[in-house]
Motif scaffolding. Structure first.
Motif, PDB file in Angstrom:
ATOM      1  N   VAL A  43      36.784  17.042  44.350  1.00  0.00           N
ATOM      2  CA  VAL A  43      37.833  17.135  45.365  1.00  0.00           C
ATOM      3  C   VAL A  43      37.645  16.016  46.377  1.00  0.00           C
ATOM      4  CG1 VAL A  43      38.800  18.563  47.188  1.00  0.00           C
ATOM      5  CG2 VAL A  43      38.059  19.605  45.061  1.00  0.00           C
ATOM      6  N   VAL A  49      31.924  15.522  53.708  1.00  0.00           N
ATOM      7  CA  VAL A  49      32.855  16.651  53.567  1.00  0.00           C
ATOM      8  C   VAL A  49      32.818  17.307  52.184  1.00  0.00           C
ATOM      9  CG1 VAL A  49      34.476  15.852  55.313  1.00  0.00           C
ATOM     10  CG2 VAL A  49      34.777  15.126  52.962  1.00  0.00           C
ATOM     11  N   PRO A 122      33.499  18.470  65.922  1.00  0.00           N
ATOM     12  CA  PRO A 122      34.524  19.431  65.479  1.00  0.00           C
ATOM     13  C   PRO A 122      35.809  18.736  65.034  1.00  0.00           C
ATOM     14  CG  PRO A 122      33.632  20.070  67.617  1.00  0.00           C
ATOM     15  CD  PRO A 122      33.058  18.723  67.303  1.00  0.00           C
ATOM     16  N   ASN A 124      36.240  16.314  63.210  1.00  0.00           N
ATOM     17  CA  ASN A 124      36.233  15.843  61.820  1.00  0.00           C
ATOM     18  C   ASN A 124      36.338  16.970  60.800  1.00  0.00           C
ATOM     19  OD1 ASN A 124      36.054  13.116  62.497  1.00  0.00           O
ATOM     20  ND2 ASN A 124      33.860  13.334  62.889  1.00  0.00           N
ATOM     21  N   ARG A 125      36.280  18.211  61.263  1.00  0.00           N
ATOM     22  CA  ARG A 125      36.485  19.383  60.400  1.00  0.00           C
ATOM     23  C   ARG A 125      35.628  19.360  59.146  1.00  0.00           C
ATOM     24  NH1 ARG A 125      42.358  18.092  60.226  1.00  0.00           N
ATOM     25  NH2 ARG A 125      41.974  18.119  58.006  1.00  0.00           N
ATOM     26  N   SER A 126      34.371  18.969  59.292  1.00  0.00           N
ATOM     27  CA  SER A 126      33.525  18.961  58.099  1.00  0.00           C
ATOM     28  C   SER A 126      33.118  20.388  57.750  1.00  0.00           C
ATOM     29  CB  SER A 126      32.264  18.139  58.346  1.00  0.00           C
ATOM     30  OG  SER A 126      31.354  18.388  57.305  1.00  0.00           O
ATOM     31  N   PRO A 127      33.239  20.737  56.459  1.00  0.00           N
ATOM     32  CA  PRO A 127      32.805  22.083  56.057  1.00  0.00           C
ATOM     33  C   PRO A 127      31.299  22.265  56.190  1.00  0.00           C
ATOM     34  CG  PRO A 127      33.685  20.846  54.177  1.00  0.00           C
ATOM     35  CD  PRO A 127      33.838  19.975  55.378  1.00  0.00           C
ATOM     36  N   HIS A 128      30.563  21.163  56.361  1.00  0.00           N
ATOM     37  CA  HIS A 128      29.106  21.280  56.469  1.00  0.00           C
ATOM     38  C   HIS A 128      28.630  21.533  57.893  1.00  0.00           C
ATOM     39  CE1 HIS A 128      28.898  20.099  52.367  1.00  0.00           C
ATOM     40  NE2 HIS A 128      29.347  18.896  52.588  1.00  0.00           N
ATOM     41  N   ARG A 129      29.578  21.563  58.824  1.00  0.00           N
ATOM     42  CA  ARG A 129      29.182  21.634  60.231  1.00  0.00           C
ATOM     43  C   ARG A 129      28.303  22.858  60.507  1.00  0.00           C
ATOM     44  NH1 ARG A 129      33.409  22.918  64.330  1.00  0.00           N
ATOM     45  NH2 ARG A 129      32.090  23.537  66.069  1.00  0.00           N
ATOM     46  N   ALA A 130      28.664  24.004  59.920  1.00  0.00           N
ATOM     47  CA  ALA A 130      27.925  25.238  60.198  1.00  0.00           C
ATOM     48  C   ALA A 130      26.460  25.116  59.785  1.00  0.00           C
ATOM     49  CB  ALA A 130      28.568  26.404  59.461  1.00  0.00           C
ATOM     50  N   GLY A 174      39.908  10.072  51.829  1.00  0.00           N
ATOM     51  CA  GLY A 174      40.270  11.128  50.893  1.00  0.00           C
ATOM     52  C   GLY A 174      39.562  10.883  49.574  1.00  0.00           C
ATOM     53  N   TYR A 175      40.125   9.967  48.788  1.00  0.00           N
ATOM     54  CA  TYR A 175      39.518   9.674  47.500  1.00  0.00           C
ATOM     55  C   TYR A 175      38.667   8.414  47.544  1.00  0.00           C
ATOM     56  CZ  TYR A 175      42.394  13.265  45.535  1.00  0.00           C
ATOM     57  OH  TYR A 175      42.967  14.465  45.256  1.00  0.00           O
TER      58      TYR A 175
ATOM     59  N   LEU B  39      36.506  25.627  53.526  1.00  0.00           N
ATOM     60  CA  LEU B  39      35.307  25.561  54.359  1.00  0.00           C
ATOM     61  C   LEU B  39      34.137  26.340  53.760  1.00  0.00           C
ATOM     62  CD1 LEU B  39      36.748  25.893  57.966  1.00  0.00           C
ATOM     63  CD2 LEU B  39      35.996  23.851  56.780  1.00  0.00           C
ATOM     64  N   SER B  42      30.178  30.089  54.415  1.00  0.00           N
ATOM     65  CA  SER B  42      29.177  30.003  55.474  1.00  0.00           C
ATOM     66  C   SER B  42      29.742  29.382  56.743  1.00  0.00           C
ATOM     67  CB  SER B  42      27.974  29.208  54.988  1.00  0.00           C
ATOM     68  OG  SER B  42      28.406  27.985  54.470  1.00  0.00           O
ATOM     69  N   MET B  44      31.587  28.775  60.244  1.00  0.00           N
ATOM     70  CA  MET B  44      31.639  29.645  61.427  1.00  0.00           C
ATOM     71  C   MET B  44      33.085  30.117  61.643  1.00  0.00           C
ATOM     72  SD  MET B  44      29.289  27.373  63.945  1.00  0.00           S
ATOM     73  CE  MET B  44      29.785  25.787  63.340  1.00  0.00           C
ATOM     74  N   GLN B  47      35.208  27.826  63.544  1.00  0.00           N
ATOM     75  CA  GLN B  47      35.578  26.627  62.794  1.00  0.00           C
ATOM     76  C   GLN B  47      36.799  26.907  61.914  1.00  0.00           C
ATOM     77  OE1 GLN B  47      32.317  25.495  60.339  1.00  0.00           O
ATOM     78  NE2 GLN B  47      33.190  23.520  59.780  1.00  0.00           N
ATOM     79  N   GLU B  50      39.841  27.048  64.085  1.00  0.00           N
ATOM     80  CA  GLU B  50      40.249  25.699  64.484  1.00  0.00           C
ATOM     81  C   GLU B  50      41.085  25.052  63.388  1.00  0.00           C
ATOM     82  OE1 GLU B  50      36.872  23.073  65.249  1.00  0.00           O
ATOM     83  OE2 GLU B  50      36.250  24.548  66.736  1.00  0.00           O
ATOM     84  N   ARG B  82      43.551  20.399  50.873  1.00  0.00           N
ATOM     85  CA  ARG B  82      42.354  20.129  50.090  1.00  0.00           C
ATOM     86  C   ARG B  82      41.846  18.700  50.316  1.00  0.00           C
ATOM     87  NH1 ARG B  82      41.790  19.449  44.032  1.00  0.00           N
ATOM     88  NH2 ARG B  82      43.498  18.021  44.399  1.00  0.00           N
ATOM     89  N   SER B  83      42.738  17.737  50.177  1.00  0.00           N
ATOM     90  CA  SER B  83      42.273  16.345  50.212  1.00  0.00           C
ATOM     91  C   SER B  83      42.593  15.662  51.532  1.00  0.00           C
ATOM     92  CB  SER B  83      42.924  15.560  49.088  1.00  0.00           C
ATOM     93  OG  SER B  83      44.301  15.432  49.341  1.00  0.00           O
ATOM     94  N   ARG B  84      43.362  16.319  52.390  1.00  0.00           N
ATOM     95  CA  ARG B  84      43.783  15.770  53.678  1.00  0.00           C
ATOM     96  C   ARG B  84      44.623  14.512  53.540  1.00  0.00           C
ATOM     97  NH1 ARG B  84      38.316  16.686  57.199  1.00  0.00           N
ATOM     98  NH2 ARG B  84      37.765  18.669  56.271  1.00  0.00           N
ATOM     99  N   GLU B  85      45.194  14.300  52.378  1.00  0.00           N
ATOM    100  CA  GLU B  85      46.079  13.153  52.174  1.00  0.00           C
ATOM    101  C   GLU B  85      47.523  13.654  52.263  1.00  0.00           C
ATOM    102  OE1 GLU B  85      45.486  10.152  49.573  1.00  0.00           O
ATOM    103  OE2 GLU B  85      43.504   9.939  50.440  1.00  0.00           O
TER     104      GLU B  85
END
Lengths: 523, 306
Positions: A43, A49, A122, A124-130, A174-175, B39, B42, B44, B47, B50, B82-85
């Motif tokens: 993805v 991300v 925040p 950047n909305r990274s799913p790894h942030r947590a 993205g890609y 996300l 796990s 938050m 998050q 948001e 999904r890809s933010r594009e």
């Protein structure tokens, strides 16, 4: 006219095999190209991300991180040559000398800080942030030193810094993957098609022996099998269904290797359900399931029974947990004790009716059918609901199930017990989907998180595993073995439980054996 | 013709609108949350909130629908979760592959079906007819997920003639197009045969023969033209089906098309992307059907532009 067509057809069929064998095309392996088949397209290819398994596996080849995990999931040096933790709140990493990114830019401590601060931002909305919520600050006293300060002790921290480092200022793509410092660089990526990689000569461990790598995204299992058979793919880790493995061409071009896997499949119980809240009912179900028979028949023996959700080989695994044995007579007794007596002896009426939810994966559906039959033998009528993935997972997370089966993928740290069994980890705050609650498990998993001594952590987790074996909030089933199908000429890959592609960089192509030169390439 | 064309376009608007609305409601009714999928568990809760707010997923479905509709005139299909594009960019990247595959499959199907159908009709009851009938039945009965791997097994594994999967050269196109086109070819062959047989029984063919035209001239110049009208209609419908139904073929041959994108989007509950894909497929189907109707009217002047 008719006759002409027939003659033409017959002729073309007659000459086809000759034409095929006569002009067998050069295979990628003959051109020293490694072609890996992945069962799906990534993805994202940005390590900041990417969360999907395929993305992470490609990034293991293209992006270097501070530390890596070895086969036993212990941290080993990558960009950092050493690290220390002077106190439970501080981690100091010392980078190797003269590190470079693929584009020639030097890799310094500020790139490391940038990568993690980007994830923590925040916006950047990274799913790894947590994952890094315990990080209070990141300091870079010099070009080669990075200091992480934590807000509270978090023992699994080291396992979380296995994250590809990108150059400071890299835009979120993205890609378009950001530049990395791993053993391979991206030449091109076509979404849903393939990623083409080439060796990076400036890698800190020296240039990899195999210069060209193509990663093909092949979603259909039969087609992966056919690609391997044709030689257009020469490397597939867990890419061929257990059923198809015996059918691989016995021509000698392909080799099959297997090693223990780290992904544990388990049966989840909803403890809020009246029947399943009774430990005896859960144990009756567990003892009624003949795991060995299922592994033998459906996995063709390519899975190891599991007694814990930790991957086999994990340092925290409790080897004293006694395995749940298949014992249908005991299952019936337990059901009797729990008040679910057989209403009509040998008659058709069940003692208990349950629903089992699973995805639409073919192997999972067959496993469900096997469990259904085994439970029927002890008087439990189980209905199978096979659902599209998004729906299934949503039901599991919202607690809309009695029984379900899932697999824990990529568990690197025993902190999973906090995530999956702490009473505060009920979704959306964790993965305690069955609603299990035990004060001792809560206490031990919280303490182990803050414990810096590995010995004491191990002891806490062993006790957690004993309590879980007693209460059986989930029934660990098995861990599928990791099966690698590769061209015989490809050597040097180490299969790890977490299916890491990191050791692709240590692979090499050995010359073909003499007899294979003339004939073997067509198959 | 122009008035007819515009009227047909106007008719198409409610069709596309209806499809888009139904799909919009359906995907939102499905269980599953794109934010959770994106996300992970796990993440938050704050998050997730948001992201939900940023993606405007926290607003009522009707407001989201209005948002979606208001973006359409500007060509704004939203951003993929999904890809933010931008959705349009995602689709533009995949659409040419699907169009190429479908168009080639149709082209091959027509190339095979018309001669075979004519052969079968003109030799009714003889071995050629029987053979074409059997071949059509077999081809129609084999599902694509079975035919695709069989073709690969023979042409790629046994004969090493063609690549197994992938995208790029004309050689990559052969097997996917054959897989997708075989069923269509079979259907069209039967259509051509049936339709031509009907025409051949009509008086004008006998009249043509009486005027001294050879049998093949009567068939090819007069009967076939009329026989093609229903065939073209079916062709239009097949093209729409090919666009939407190429998912299986695209999956088997790792073909980077819209079909696969749509399935991935549904798995990820990527609402904007699902809507975008469906909209594009609906538009294409409507456009092809419009083109088919215009073509039919050209083929048979009795069909009036009404």
């Amino acid at each position: 006219m008719q006759t002409t067509i027939f003659i033409l057809l017959a002729f073309s069929i007659a000459i086809m095999p000759a034409a095929g064998s006569g002009c067998a095309r050069k295979l990628p392996i003959d051109e020293e190209r490694l072609v890996i088949a992945l069962p799906g397209a990534p993805v994202s290819l940005d390590p900041r991300v990417a969360t999907d398994a395929y993305g992470e596996q490609i990034l293991q080849m293209t992006h270097a991180s501070l530390v890596r995990r070895d086969a036993a999931a212990n941290p080993t040096p990558d960009l950092a040559e050493r690290w220390e933790s002077p106190d439970p709140l501080t981690y100091v990493f010392r980078l190797r000398r003269a590190l470079r990114f693929h584009d020639g830019r030097p890799l310094t401590s500020s790139d490391v800080r940038y990568t993690f601060e980007w994830i923590l931002d925040p916006a950047n909305r990274s799913p790894h942030r947590a994952l890094y919520r315990h990080v209070a600050s990141i300091a870079t006293p010099d070009d080669r030193t990075v200091v992480f300060r934590l807000a509270e002790p978090f023992a699994p921290f080291l396992s979380t810094v296995v994250r590809g480092i990108v150059p400071a200022g890299s835009p979120a793509g993205g890609y378009a993957p950001p530049v990395g410092a791993g053993p391979y660089r991206f030449d091109s990526v076509s979404p849903d098609g393939e990623a083409v990689l080439s060796a990076f000569d400036g890698h800190h461990a020296g240039p990899p022996a195999i210069r060209a790598v193509t990663v093909k995204f092949v979603p259909d299992s039969n087609v992966r099998f056919l690609e391997l058979s044709a030689g257009s793919v020469n490397f597939a880790l867990n890419g061929v269904d257990p059923d198809l493995l015996p059918a691989l061409p016995a021509s000698g071009r392909l080799a099959v290797e297997e090693a223990p896997g780290g992904n544990v499949t388990y049966l989840g119980f909803n403890l809020r359900d009246r029947a399943l809240s009774d430990e005896r009912v859960r144990r009756a179900i567990a003892t009624a399931i003949d795991r060995e028979a299922i592994v033998r028949a459906l996995w063709k023996g390519r899975a190891d029974l599991a007694e814990s959700i930790l991957p086999p080989g994990s340092w925290a695994l409790d080897d004293a947990t006694s395995p749940v044995r298949f014992d249908p007579a005991r299952a019936r007794r337990l059901l009797d004790e729990a008040g679910y007596t057989d209403p009509d002896g040998d008659g058709p009426l069940p003692r208990l009716r349950l629903t089992y939810k699973t995805s639409q994966n073919e192997l999972r559906r067959r496993v469900a059918a096997a469990i259904q039959e085994q439970l029927r033998q002890v008087g439990i009528a189980m209905e199978i609901q096979s659902l599209e993935w998004g729906t299934f997972f949503s039901y599991v997370k919202t607690g809309n199930f009695q029984l379900y089966s899932l697999t824990w993928v990529g568990i690197a740290d025993p902190d999973i017990f906090h995530h999956a069994f702490h009473s505060a980890s009920v979704p959306p705050d964790g993965a305690n989907r069955g609603g299990y609650a035990d004060p001792e498990v809560d206490r031990l998993t919280t303490a182990a998180r803050r414990e810096s001594s590995p010995e004491r952590r191990r002891e806490s987790y062993r006790r957690v595993q004993r309590i879980l074996a007693r209460d059986l909030p989930v029934f660990p089933l098995w861990a599928g073995r990791n099966v690698l199908v590769r061209d015989r000429r490809l050597e040097g890959f180490t299969i790890t439980p977490d299916e890491s592609y990191a050791s692709v960089a240590s692979m090499r192509i050995v010359p073909a054996a003499a007899p294979a030169a003339g004939q073997g390439s067509a198959r | 013709v122009r008035r007819y064309f515009f009227r047909r376009v106007l008719h198409a608007v409610p069709v596309v609108f209806g499809v888009v609305t139904v799909v919009f409601l359906l995907v939102h009714l499905l269980p599953g949350d794109p934010v959770e999928i994106l996300l992970g568990e796990s993440a938050m809760p704050a998050q997730k909130e948001e992201l939900r707010r940023e993606m405007r997923l926290d607003r009522p479905v009707l407001v989201q629908y209005a948002d979606f509709l208001s973006g359409l005139p500007r060509g704004d299909l939203g951003t993929s979760i999904r890809s933010r594009e931008p959705v349009l960019r995602e689709i533009r990247r995949r659409f040419p592959a699907t169009l190429l595959l479908s168009a080639t499959a149709i082209f091959v199907a027509v190339l095979v079906a018309v001669p075979l159908g004519v052969l079968a009709a003109t030799r009714k009851g003889r071995p050629a007819d029987t053979l074409s009938g059997v071949a059509s039945m077999v081809s129609l009965s084999i599902p694509n997920f079975c035919l695709g791997p069989l073709l690969v097994l023979f042409f790629s594994v046994q004969l090493s003639l063609l690549p197994v999967g992938g995208f790029g050269t004309a050689r990559h196109l052969v097997l996917p197009a054959a897989t997708l086109g075989t069923g269509m070819a079979a259907l069209l062959t039967r259509m051509v045969r049936a339709s031509l047989l009907e025409e051949l029984g009509k008086e004008y063919v006998t009249a043509a023969a009486a005027r001294g035209l050879s049998r093949s001239e009567a068939v090819l110049r007069h009967a076939l033209r009329n026989a093609l009208v229903p065939v073209v209609t079916v062709l239009g419908l097949s093209f729409g089906a090919a666009l939407a139904g190429s998912v299986i073929t695209e999956t088997i041959f790792s073909w980077p098309g819209v079909g696969r994108l749509l399935v991935q989007a549904i798995d990820a509950r990527d609402y904007p992307l699902v809507q975008g894909c469906v909209l594009v497929i609906a538009l294409c189907t409507v456009a092809v059907n419009l083109a088919t109707d215009l073509l039919c009217a050209r083929l048979d002047p009795r069909i009036r532009y009404e």
